[in-house]
Motif scaffolding. Structure first.
Motif, PDB file in Angstrom:
ATOM      1  N   SER B  98       0.817  -1.208   0.000  1.00 48.08           N
ATOM      2  CA  SER B  98       0.000   0.000   0.000  1.00 48.08           C
ATOM      3  C   SER B  98       0.857   1.268   0.000  1.00 48.08           C
ATOM      4  CB  SER B  98      -0.972  -0.007   1.175  1.00 48.08           C
ATOM      5  OG  SER B  98      -0.311  -0.386   2.346  1.00 48.08           O
ATOM      6  N   LYS B  99       2.016   1.237   0.704  1.00 51.33           N
ATOM      7  CA  LYS B  99       2.858   2.446   0.708  1.00 51.33           C
ATOM      8  C   LYS B  99       3.436   2.722  -0.675  1.00 51.33           C
ATOM      9  CE  LYS B  99       4.030   2.464   5.548  1.00 51.33           C
ATOM     10  NZ  LYS B  99       4.991   1.986   6.546  1.00 51.33           N
ATOM     11  N   GLY B 159     -12.134  12.605   1.742  1.00 48.77           N
ATOM     12  CA  GLY B 159     -10.889  11.977   2.129  1.00 48.77           C
ATOM     13  C   GLY B 159      -9.889  11.818   1.001  1.00 48.77           C
ATOM     14  N   SER B 160     -10.226  12.262  -0.193  1.00 49.70           N
ATOM     15  CA  SER B 160      -9.300  12.000  -1.281  1.00 49.70           C
ATOM     16  C   SER B 160      -8.204  13.063  -1.396  1.00 49.70           C
ATOM     17  CB  SER B 160     -10.051  11.889  -2.591  1.00 49.70           C
ATOM     18  OG  SER B 160     -10.621  13.124  -2.917  1.00 49.70           O
ATOM     19  N   ALA B 201      -1.170  14.482   2.522  1.00 49.18           N
ATOM     20  CA  ALA B 201      -2.590  14.284   2.804  1.00 49.18           C
ATOM     21  C   ALA B 201      -2.848  12.867   3.303  1.00 49.18           C
ATOM     22  CB  ALA B 201      -3.421  14.563   1.553  1.00 49.18           C
ATOM     23  N   VAL B 202      -2.150  11.892   2.693  1.00 48.58           N
ATOM     24  CA  VAL B 202      -2.338  10.508   3.128  1.00 48.58           C
ATOM     25  C   VAL B 202      -1.688  10.298   4.490  1.00 48.58           C
ATOM     26  CG1 VAL B 202      -1.807   8.105   2.610  1.00 48.58           C
ATOM     27  CG2 VAL B 202      -2.496   9.648   0.781  1.00 48.58           C
ATOM     28  N   PHE B 204      -0.954  12.426   6.935  1.00 50.82           N
ATOM     29  CA  PHE B 204      -1.619  13.081   8.067  1.00 50.82           C
ATOM     30  C   PHE B 204      -3.138  12.929   8.014  1.00 50.82           C
ATOM     31  CE2 PHE B 204       2.447  15.356   7.786  1.00 50.82           C
ATOM     32  CZ  PHE B 204       2.899  15.097   9.066  1.00 50.82           C
ATOM     33  N   ASP B 205      -3.610  12.129   7.066  1.00 48.40           N
ATOM     34  CA  ASP B 205      -5.040  11.817   6.981  1.00 48.40           C
ATOM     35  C   ASP B 205      -5.904  13.078   6.908  1.00 48.40           C
ATOM     36  OD1 ASP B 205      -7.122  10.137   6.734  1.00 48.40           O
ATOM     37  OD2 ASP B 205      -7.373   9.768   8.874  1.00 48.40           O
ATOM     38  N   ILE B 206      -5.444  14.018   6.089  1.00 52.10           N
ATOM     39  CA  ILE B 206      -6.186  15.261   5.918  1.00 52.10           C
ATOM     40  C   ILE B 206      -7.300  15.030   4.901  1.00 52.10           C
ATOM     41  CG2 ILE B 206      -6.042  17.669   5.132  1.00 52.10           C
ATOM     42  CD1 ILE B 206      -2.954  17.363   5.653  1.00 52.10           C
ATOM     43  N   SER B 207      -8.444  15.610   5.109  1.00 51.79           N
ATOM     44  CA  SER B 207      -9.465  15.560   4.064  1.00 51.79           C
ATOM     45  C   SER B 207     -10.216  16.876   4.035  1.00 51.79           C
ATOM     46  CB  SER B 207     -10.427  14.403   4.281  1.00 51.79           C
ATOM     47  OG  SER B 207     -11.191  14.634   5.427  1.00 51.79           O
TER      48      SER B 207
ATOM     49  N   GLU C 222      -9.038  -2.437   2.027  1.00 51.84           N
ATOM     50  CA  GLU C 222      -8.812  -1.013   1.811  1.00 51.84           C
ATOM     51  C   GLU C 222      -9.441  -0.490   0.531  1.00 51.84           C
ATOM     52  OE1 GLU C 222      -4.472  -0.738   3.916  1.00 51.84           O
ATOM     53  OE2 GLU C 222      -4.689  -0.235   1.826  1.00 51.84           O
TER      54      GLU C 222
END
Lengths: 234, 234, 234
Positions: B98-99, B159-160, B201-202, B204-207, C222
């Motif tokens: 996934s990374k 969330g994208s 964004a991924v 820090f899980d920013i959306s 996921e």
């Protein structure tokens, strides 16, 4: 295409931008009310607004193999984006918007259908494909919206009368213009026909007859991949 | 468009093919991990790889009404197909990808966004539509993938931050170039901005804030055709 | 593209219209048997017929950046619409049509694939992209149909062999023509190869090996947004 002698019918920029703005507002209103498996964020709502505002024109120009006019100036995107934001505000202010959404929608498909048909005729296309381009321009934004939002494509299903309204207006426009009516008046009549058919269809809940084939079970089982979900018995 | 005086910015073939290859690998990695209602076969995985590798460039050239460069030589399709096969091999070798998928994805949208914006500017488009073409080129392959795989379109949902990253990079590129920066350096900066925004964004899980309209139940029932499925109570 | 010395291979109108008609019949037969969450009305069935009859040609011309020939005369749309209505009549008359649907489908993808590849070669495209355009022309109508009907896209999933048949025919056509065979005979051979592969694949139930990656659970959770629905235990 080379021997076009009549001057090309140019849609005035203000009229085009008005259609884009109304489409953007309508798209954002629609998308704001959406609650599916996943929610849309602000950007998703704005994208639907831009798609409804500009999608029809883009599809029209792709089918006509001309450079998309919506990308030749900054104004189309700025207008569509601004209108989407305005639509989001409206959606927050009013509880019940379904009548406004339906009315705007009817007007927007009328405008896009008329502009699409006019441009196709001006480029020398015969009557039938010109009407087809008009229907694609009118319905294209909504198809893109439904595909991007994962909804059943409205134009395909019982109860829409979407394409009939768009096709009726485009046909009346094309015939009027062929009979010698001025392009602007033909466009006005085309917009009116589409809008009225669409609004009346919703008001009186008219729909096309559903097609009923005799062989039902066999093929349905083979082709339908969407499982029929039944709630568990309590 | 006729009065383009500056030499057209030509994306070097190796850079374009590198982007196609990375996209092909990323698409195949993504598709290999897919387990939906129906499974993908080898060809389906390869098609997704080709779509991610070439879809953005095709959409860019359609919007610009230029002949798709990806179809003018054998190399694009051979590169995308080879990269897809390599991606399938990678997917078989490693358990947790996934990374790698996220990192490659960020780089790929950066490259496609920058190439799309640069080409649009070189063809004389104004700033706003040039950024739009860049965003479509960056996100287009992913949209095609989601539509073909029957997944919710990622760019539409909370969330994208997908389009924000692509748009940010395209905007910085376009402004830098307008201010006189060399096209190559502007492209490098644009790629960097998009990739960094997307990765952060991924991480820090920013959306984006989800849009919340006041009228929720009524319209949701009317517009949502996807049934809300609840697991049966035990 | 400028140095095309050989005369452009022109697909005769009757052959093109025959392919459109067969596609229209096949599309309407398929759509008539569809029973999903929502039913299609008459117009929806006709639209699917038009999409299958004309979609491949439209996609081909978009990829080649040429003006869509299907919109240059009234005949394509009239033929596709008439064929769709005829297909609906047929669907009402016969209980079991699956063999007819499959046979027509194989012939239609053969014709569209051959016309697409021939036109691409005539416009000077190299072998690999010419084959790609042929596959897109052959499979494009079906992809549009599946997306509009909300079905899983057939070409993506195990058991189709759709694109292999289209690609095989297109490849044989392109190689034959490169080796000096007359364009018409190359097209005939290409149609035959595609049709035979497709029919044999259905008859003997051949499918491509499903891709099996080692890491299954993690990424599937996921990426899969479609919930896996299990019937409640009794």
């Amino acid at each position: 295409m080379e021997d076009v002698t009549e001057p090309i019918f140019v849609i005035p920029l203000w009229a085009d931008l008005l259609a884009v703005a109304l489409g953007g507002i309508q798209g954002a209103l629609f998308a704001s009310g959406f609650r599916g498996q996943r929610r849309l964020d602000f950007l998703g709502v704005a994208l639907i607004g831009i798609m409804i505002g500009m999608g029809g024109g883009l599809i029209r120009d792709l089918l006509l193999n001309t450079t998309p006019v919506t990308l030749q100036t900054n104004w189309y995107l700025l207008t569509a984006t601004g209108a989407s934001l305005f639509g989001m505000l409206l959606a927050g202010m009013f509880e019940r918007l379904s009548k406004l959404i339906i009315g705007l929608d009817a007007l927007v498909i009328g405008l896009f259908g008329a502009f699409g048909t006019s441009k196709a005729l001006a480029l020398g296309l015969p009557l039938v494909p010109a009407v087809f381009v008009g229907v694609c321009a009118a319905a294209g934004g909504g198809v893109l919206r439904d595909v991007l939002m994962g909804l059943p494509v409205a134009i395909m299903h019982v109860g829409s009368l979407y394409a009939v309204a768009a096709g009726g207006g485009a046909f009346v426009l094309a015939v009027s213009q062929t009979l010698g009516l001025d392009a602007v008046w033909a466009a006005v009549i085309g917009v009116a026909v589409t809008t009225v058919i669409r609004v009346l269809a919703v008001v009186f809940d008219i729909s096309l007859p559903e097609q009923r084939a005799l062989y039902r079970r066999k093929v349905a089982v083979e082709t339908s991949a969407i499982p029929i979900i039944r709630p568990p018995a309590p």
